[in-house]
Scaffold this motif. Structure first.
Motif, PDB file in Angstrom:
ATOM      1  N   THR A   1       0.834  -1.198   0.000  1.00  0.00           N
ATOM      2  CA  THR A   1       0.000   0.000   0.000  1.00  0.00           C
ATOM      3  C   THR A   1       0.874   1.255   0.000  1.00  0.00           C
ATOM      4  OG1 THR A   1      -0.127   0.152   2.407  1.00  0.00           O
ATOM      5  CG2 THR A   1      -1.823  -1.177   1.295  1.00  0.00           C
TER       6      THR A   1
ATOM      7  N   ILE B   1       0.087   3.372  -8.993  1.00  0.00           N
ATOM      8  CA  ILE B   1      -1.160   2.880  -8.406  1.00  0.00           C
ATOM      9  C   ILE B   1      -1.672   1.700  -9.231  1.00  0.00           C
ATOM     10  CG2 ILE B   1      -3.557   3.435  -7.827  1.00  0.00           C
ATOM     11  CD1 ILE B   1      -2.638   6.336  -7.437  1.00  0.00           C
ATOM     12  N   GLU B   2      -1.917   0.572  -8.544  1.00  0.00           N
ATOM     13  CA  GLU B   2      -2.423  -0.630  -9.206  1.00  0.00           C
ATOM     14  C   GLU B   2      -3.905  -0.856  -8.962  1.00  0.00           C
ATOM     15  OE1 GLU B   2       0.272  -3.801  -8.006  1.00  0.00           O
ATOM     16  OE2 GLU B   2       1.264  -3.536  -9.954  1.00  0.00           O
ATOM     17  N   ARG B   3      -4.381  -0.534  -7.766  1.00  0.00           N
ATOM     18  CA  ARG B   3      -5.804  -0.665  -7.476  1.00  0.00           C
ATOM     19  C   ARG B   3      -6.150   0.171  -6.262  1.00  0.00           C
ATOM     20  NH1 ARG B   3      -7.179  -4.866  -3.608  1.00  0.00           N
ATOM     21  NH2 ARG B   3      -5.280  -5.919  -2.965  1.00  0.00           N
ATOM     22  N   LEU B   4      -7.438   0.403  -6.088  1.00  0.00           N
ATOM     23  CA  LEU B   4      -7.939   1.207  -4.980  1.00  0.00           C
ATOM     24  C   LEU B   4      -8.829   0.344  -4.097  1.00  0.00           C
ATOM     25  CD1 LEU B   4      -8.891   4.388  -7.014  1.00  0.00           C
ATOM     26  CD2 LEU B   4      -6.824   4.014  -5.685  1.00  0.00           C
TER      27      LEU B   4
ATOM     28  N   LYS C   1     -12.011  -0.713  -1.409  1.00  0.00           N
ATOM     29  CA  LYS C   1     -13.438  -0.914  -1.677  1.00  0.00           C
ATOM     30  C   LYS C   1     -14.372   0.108  -1.030  1.00  0.00           C
ATOM     31  CE  LYS C   1     -12.727  -4.786  -3.884  1.00  0.00           C
ATOM     32  NZ  LYS C   1     -12.648  -4.751  -5.298  1.00  0.00           N
TER      33      LYS C   1
ATOM     34  N   ARG D   1     -13.146   5.875  -1.778  1.00  0.00           N
ATOM     35  CA  ARG D   1     -12.678   5.571  -3.137  1.00  0.00           C
ATOM     36  C   ARG D   1     -13.015   6.717  -4.093  1.00  0.00           C
ATOM     37  NH1 ARG D   1     -11.728   0.847  -6.472  1.00  0.00           N
ATOM     38  NH2 ARG D   1     -12.445   1.269  -8.580  1.00  0.00           N
TER      39      ARG D   1
ATOM     40  N   THR E   1      -5.661   7.837  -9.735  1.00  0.00           N
ATOM     41  CA  THR E   1      -6.309   6.789 -10.515  1.00  0.00           C
ATOM     42  C   THR E   1      -5.304   5.688 -10.848  1.00  0.00           C
ATOM     43  OG1 THR E   1      -5.860   8.000 -12.543  1.00  0.00           O
ATOM     44  CG2 THR E   1      -8.002   8.369 -11.520  1.00  0.00           C
ATOM     45  N   ILE E   2      -5.807   4.552 -11.262  1.00  0.00           N
ATOM     46  CA  ILE E   2      -4.950   3.414 -11.598  1.00  0.00           C
ATOM     47  C   ILE E   2      -3.992   3.812 -12.717  1.00  0.00           C
ATOM     48  CG2 ILE E   2      -4.957   1.060 -12.515  1.00  0.00           C
ATOM     49  CD1 ILE E   2      -7.653   0.719 -11.019  1.00  0.00           C
TER      50      ILE E   2
ATOM     51  N   GLU F   1      -5.673   2.450   1.642  1.00  0.00           N
ATOM     52  CA  GLU F   1      -6.644   2.000   0.644  1.00  0.00           C
ATOM     53  C   GLU F   1      -6.102   2.116  -0.792  1.00  0.00           C
ATOM     54  OE1 GLU F   1      -9.862   0.752   1.099  1.00  0.00           O
ATOM     55  OE2 GLU F   1      -9.177   0.589   3.174  1.00  0.00           O
TER      56      GLU F   1
ATOM     57  N   PHE G   1      -3.329   0.764  -3.316  1.00  0.00           N
ATOM     58  CA  PHE G   1      -2.360  -0.294  -3.529  1.00  0.00           C
ATOM     59  C   PHE G   1      -1.435   0.089  -4.679  1.00  0.00           C
ATOM     60  CE2 PHE G   1      -5.916  -2.092  -1.354  1.00  0.00           C
ATOM     61  CZ  PHE G   1      -5.331  -2.929  -0.425  1.00  0.00           C
TER      62      PHE G   1
ATOM     63  N   ARG H   1       2.609  -0.432  -6.791  1.00  0.00           N
ATOM     64  CA  ARG H   1       3.784  -1.231  -7.150  1.00  0.00           C
ATOM     65  C   ARG H   1       4.963  -0.287  -7.063  1.00  0.00           C
ATOM     66  NH1 ARG H   1       5.405  -1.075 -12.287  1.00  0.00           N
ATOM     67  NH2 ARG H   1       3.251  -0.781 -12.951  1.00  0.00           N
TER      68      ARG H   1
END
Length: 75
Positions: A2, A14-17, A19, A24, A33-34, A68, A70, A72
């Motif tokens: 994270t 950023i790979e994902r956000l 829930k 969000r 954003t991703i 919140e 995530f 890389r």
């Protein structure tokens, strides 16, 4: 990993956000954003908030918000 786990000076993509729908939406509205590259600039003395650089501007996030997002790590 994270965003909360990145150290000052490190960069990530950023790979994902998370829930949580309200949080969000707020994160997306701030431009996180991703696929966006972010760099951790510094941490507050007690670790909260985190200051990051994203899309050419600096932004402060709380630890719970950073948890919140995530990422890389970039080398």
């Amino acid at each position: 990993m994270t965003l909360k786990e990145l150290k000052p000076g490190e960069t990530g993509i950023i790979e994902r956000l998370g829930k949580q729908s309200g949080l969000r939406k707020r994160i997306i509205d701030m431009g996180l954003t991703i696929g966006t590259q972010i760099k951790v600039i510094k941490l507050a003395p007690l670790g909260d908030p985190i200051e990051i650089k994203v899309r050419g501007y600096q932004l402060s996030l709380r630890q719970n918000e950073a948890a919140e997002i995530f990422v890389r790590r970039c080398e």
